[in-house]
Design an enzyme around this catalytic site. Structure first.
Site: not given
Ligand code: ADP
Ligand code: MG
Length: 524
Positions: A13, A76, A181, A209
């Site tokens: 992850d 990211k 994810e 999430d």
């Protein structure tokens, strides 16, 4: 479906703020989360350069206040983007490190090493984080790690996916698969509940999430036999814990200005220290009603000390929290499932520890309590590890291995299409693959060249607007020397092919001559 690999295969992850890796042990028949050198299960996605060494993870995060311009985080948010993207331009203002426009419009990070400037592409920096995770995994498992399943936000576009895959390759990993994810979290959920005797029918599961940088929501149908069918995904690639930190930082900067008539923003080191203190206060506010922000000698010898209440924190971030709920609503609408038909709400991501966020989710689902028995920091890596084991074909005993039961059916998060001219007016989006279509998929569209034009330019876009300029340009290619038919136009067949990683290949063929061109969009 399995690919035999040489070394171990792990699940990663790769988070905006924290990353986590896990591995399936066939012998023990369970997944274990891989600790880092400090013994922690999650590792900050930070890279720092100082004069003598490269630091990755906790070592890098710990020294940020001393070395703000050479400590890199939030990579990211840059990966797979273009320098001129409005979002990149906006983000740049809040980062202490330097970014310039590199080749192919890539945002490129510039650091100073021994008095010399060095440039890194975002994927190179993510590769350093991945390499660190790989090394920790090798120490933990006791053998070489060659393969990985890496997770990405469901809402990542094509360029962001391809750049993430590239980061894996640069880290020396064979990327078995990129998965979303929330889908990974659903795999973990599915495994956790397969033994549940009361589970008979399919379950509609909503995964919420909320992490450090991104918000992801997915609606999935999970069957007891292990089929995971993603119905819809949604979210925001720029919504998460860092936004909450920033509102708190802004609040403190304003308070400091009011009290001392000084602007903390002039001092990057002070801002770095304030950011660390605000993130801590934010975490404290998840368990306390008040939290102090106290920093000695913050700015020109002035100490800073205030107490922030949970109510104040919630007020500062109310619009962000509401946005999450709106995106949940949209996802349910897209997935054509009523909220009363959602059987389980699974919350993952560090920011779901904020009591207000949980409360809003529970209120939205009319008092349904969220699923708490999964570890929100590890579930995504856990699911990725299960899939890595399945794809690597390393299971000795497939027959009684739960891992071999998983069947994944994912979707593409954003609509894909080409630019077309209507009545000679350019700039319209013609959708070839609508968002939330199951992948892998292949769809075709028939288009005509403009009248008496012997060449056609195919521009590929991703996004939901019917005006291409509001969407993301993924790539463009040309077909030349077209043969015009009696109507003065040439007929073109455009084919969109999305593979299991969610990466797109577009080809166009002139139907009368068979002249064909294609691009893997990600390679532009
Ligand atoms: P990502 O996957 O985006 O890297 P994570 O899911 O690891 O993010 O979550 C990290 C975020 O969660 C950070 O912004 C961190 O500050 C926040 N966070 C962690 N613990 C808490 C807490 N107890 N209360 C509020 N926020 C928290
Ligand atoms: Mg995450």
């Amino acid at each position: 479906m399995s690919q035999k690999v040489k070394g171990a295969a792990i699940g990663i992850d790769l988070g905006t703020t924290y990353s986590c890796a896990a591995v399936w042990f066939d012998r023990k028949k369970r997944v274990e989360v891989i600790p880092n050198e400090q013994g922690n299960n999650t590792t900050p996605s930070f890279v720092a350069f100082n004069d003598s060494e490269l630091l990755v993870g906790e070592g890098a995060k710990d020294q940020i206040a001393r070395n703000p311009t050479n400590t890199l985080f939030d990579v990211k948010r840059l990966i797979g983007s273009r320098f001129h993207d409005p979002q990149v331009q906006k983000d740049m203002k809040s980062w202490p490190f330097k970014i310039i426009e590199g080749p192919a419009e890539k945002p490129t990070v510039v650091v100073e090493l021994n008095g010399e400037e060095k440039k890194y592409a975002p994927e190179e920096l993510s590769a350093m984080v991945l390499k660190k995770l790989k090394e920790c995994a090798e120490a933990f498992i006791g053998r070489e790690v060659t393969d990985a399943v890496i997770t990405v936000p469901a809402y990542f576009n094509n360029n962001q996916r391809e750049a993430t895959k590239e980061a894996g390759t640069l880290a020396g990993l064979n990327v078995l698969r990129l998965i979303n994810e929330p889908t990974a979290a659903a795999i973990a959920y599915g495994l956790d509940h397969m033994a549940d005797q009361t589970w008979h029918n399919d379950k509609n599961v909503l995964v919420f999430d909320l992490g450090g940088g991104t918000f992801d929501v997915s609606l999935l149908k999970i069957s007891k036999t292990g089929v995971i069918d993603v119905k819809a995904v949604g979210g925001d690639t720029h919504l998460g814990g860092e936004d909450f930190d920033r509102t708190l930082v802004n609040y403190c900067v304003n308070e400091f200005k009011k009290k001392h008539r000084e602007d903390l923003r002039r001092n990057p080191r002070a801002m770095g220290r304030l950011k660390v203190a605000c993130e801590k206060a934010k975490r404290d506010l998840s368990s306390s009603i008040f939290a102090p922000v106290e920093i000695d000698c913050l700015y020109e010898g002035i100490d800073f000390s205030i107490k922030v209440s949970r109510a104040k924190f919630e007020e500062l971030n109310a619009s962000y929290f509401e946005k999450c709920i709106k995106l949940v609503e949209k996802c349910l609408f897209d997935g054509e499932i009523k909220k009363k038909d959602v059987d389980e709400v699974v919350v993952v991501g560090g920011s779901t520890r904020i009591p207000k966020v949980r409360r809003l989710v529970e209120e939205f689902f009319d008092g349904k309590t969220v699923c708490k028995n999964m570890n929100g920091d590890e579930a995504v890596a856990f699911g990725a590890a299960l899939l890595a084991s399945r794809l690597s074909g390393n299971n000795d005993n497939d027959n009684d291995n739960v891992v071999s039961d998983i069947v994944l059916q994912d979707v593409t998060p954003l609509s894909l299409g080409v630019e077309i001219a209507i009545k000679g007016v350019h700039g319209n989006m013609s959708v070839v693959i609508p968002r939330n279509t199951s992948i892998p998929t292949c769809k075709k569209g028939i288009y005509h060249s403009l009248i008496y034009e012997t060449h056609a330019c195919i521009s590929v876009y991703q996004g939901e607007s019917n005006k291409v300029k509001e969407n993301i340009l993924l790539g463009r290619f040309e077909l030349c020397d077209l043969t015009l038919g009696s109507n003065g136009m040439s007929k073109l067949e455009v084919c969109f092919n999305i593979d299991v990683d969610g990466i797109l290949l577009v080809s166009a063929e002139e139907t009368s001559t068979g002249q064909r061109k294609s691009i893997t969009i990600a390679k532009i």
